[in-house]
Design an enzyme around this catalytic site. Sequence first.
Site: not given
Length: 718
Positions: A348, A84, A157
């Site tokens: 995170h 990413h 995603n």
Amino acid sequence: MASSRSEGSRKSKAGDPVANRQKQLEAFTQGPENQLTTNHGVVLPDNHNSLKAGLRGPSLLEDFILREKITHFDHERIPERVVHARGAAAHGYFELTRPLVEYTKADFLQEHGSRTPVFVRFSTVVGSRGSADTVRDVRGFAVKFYTREGNYDLVGNNMPVFFIQDAMKFPDLVHAIKPEPHHEMPQASSAHDTFWDFVSLMPESSHMLMWLMSDRAIPRSYRMMEGFGVHTFRFVNARGASHFVKFHWRPKLGKHALAWDEAQKLAGKDPDFHRRDLWEAIDRGDFPEWELGVQLIAEDRADKLGFDLLDPTKLVPEEIVPVTVIGRMVLNRNPENFFAETEQVAFHPGHVVPGIDFTNDPLLQGRLFSYLDTQLSRLGGPNFHELPINRGVCPMHNLQRGGMHRMTIQRGRVSYEPNTLANGSEFRVDGGEQGFQSMAEAMESPKIRRRSPSFDDHFSQATLFWNSQSAAEKEHLIAAFQFELSRVDTPAIRQRVVDNLAHVDARLARKVAEPLGIGPPDARAAAGRAGYREPRAKQMLEMAPSLSMETSGGSIATRKVAVLMAAGVELGAFKVIQQALVDAGATIKVVAAHLGFIASSSGQQVPIDHTFLNAPSVMFDAVLVPGGAAAAQALMQDGDAVHFVLEAYKHCKPLCLIGESVELLRAAGVPQADAPAPAGVILGTNEPTTRQQLGQDFIAAIGKHRHWSRALVELVPA
Ligand code: HDE
């Protein structure tokens, strides 16, 4: 009440610390007018010449100004994200429209209408930081909610499943898909041997491969793609009761894709295509918007789904558990500084708030370690939470101290707990009912390094996905597999992939194998290989329409329409259509052979926005060619104009050709150009009575986005 990005109760008599700091920063970065200083505030005498021993002499080591400037420059880069790396981001807010009090105690999901600030980063996975936006890849969709109880990161995603079931395989997957280590090729592409070697030996990747080879992997825009939390999470309510939950982001503009040839060309013509699209939309006030939906699954229903909710290669079809929309997210502010915000933001999955909890999905469990760990090398130490973009908006208090780049100046001598020295009375944090309570899931089991048999079905959701695609989407999938595998040099790898595909769908496997110079797909060979598991339960569904993108249509807001012009253009019908398009929210750009102005048939000077070369057809969603005999003639004799139209035709884009310009299609060699007009092609005259209708027909054609069913596009030489 809406929370804001202020520091809550940390406000002191000295005023709002965030505002004060902002002022301080501005003073620091802007400095006194027409002056530059060193990083320590000493005013520079000259920013062009280093200090030398004489006019033509050597530079002096003493030159602290030069050394500071060069040293800073030498260290301007930080390690890019391992995956990413390429991304773009924006600020905005999340507004709750359906409180979830009965399911979760998360504060930001309690009050109707409450707004929570967010920062969202979209990304590709495989390419490095400077790679092209439109490559075939998964897109990251990471959202940081700055809630009053701490930051909550939904790091998802644009596809609802993943390649692997266990974090143990993630480094292998990423090594396989990244450029091959001996020559660092190919960049930002899965079309090479090592990727297909790996996935051909990992049948659990079958479902995700279907998504990756589908049009989902080449979105038209970040603003037009869905987002998914992928894993199953838990909501926990005030009584401690838990529900499983899956998260969905649904774009207001619908879900749309590029054509594969278009995506490849865009990668060269505008590598920043998605980044630019997001930036420009926000800049002109077309704020992208998504609905946030949840699938809520009672614990006792989980066993009856026919697959394991902990398996991240499975999705829960909306046809089985509907999506409940709970709010909307609006992105309304571009970052001020790419590095400070987009590059330094640290997401995170372990950034959760009370009321949201994890499941035992073994992929998620591994992620809970990885994201914190990766920031240590990326952002240089454990204090990255102090960077402005990562700072929470609620009070923060703990006894962690020191570390690289510590910014907070903590007072006093107490950095331990329990203590009495901090404020005189005993301070002890010791169990209790407050704060984040992990869901007290009962557990008693042997320690074991094995995969659960409930994860064994590797194919039936891949088949469900295939069955749910439209005819055109199926063709795109076949072509994508053929393209990728044609770039695989080792025949045995190509063979293994199609053998696996035979377990998804026989026709798919056969069609993919056709041009690859290998044997017919052999399902038995695949079943005999290590890694293949006999599925235990079958899917409950044959078809899930929600998995197709062709159901998405509607508004043409923010679509880009190119208007091709040459001298002598007839503006009558054009003006009516233009108005209708603008009223419907589309953006219109005039494209011609040169910049400046063009004289219309009535002598009006029309300003030109772009040329055929600096803004090719791949940068637009639709093409309009107004009439006028001289203009049509000029366009027909301009190879770039003809190519523009042909290419738009090949990419199945809506076209509207008026009057004499209808000839353009035929002259360009479009097969069966007007008998009858191909799907999405509007042919009209300059007749005043038909102009309104032409506009409406064109808008309806643009609303369908691309006309994938258009016949004979393979014959078009563009
Ligand atoms: Fe990530 N992933 N990931 N991932 N991921 C990272 O974290 C990782 C996975 C996702 O815009 C890294 O800060 C492991 C699934 C996004 O900054 C790293 C595993 C999903 C982003 C990492 C996964 C994602 C990342 C790299 C398997 C969808 C970009 C830099 C166990 C639900 C966030 C960083 C941004 C980034 C590890 C699998 C999404 C290395 C170990 C599944 C959107 O920590």
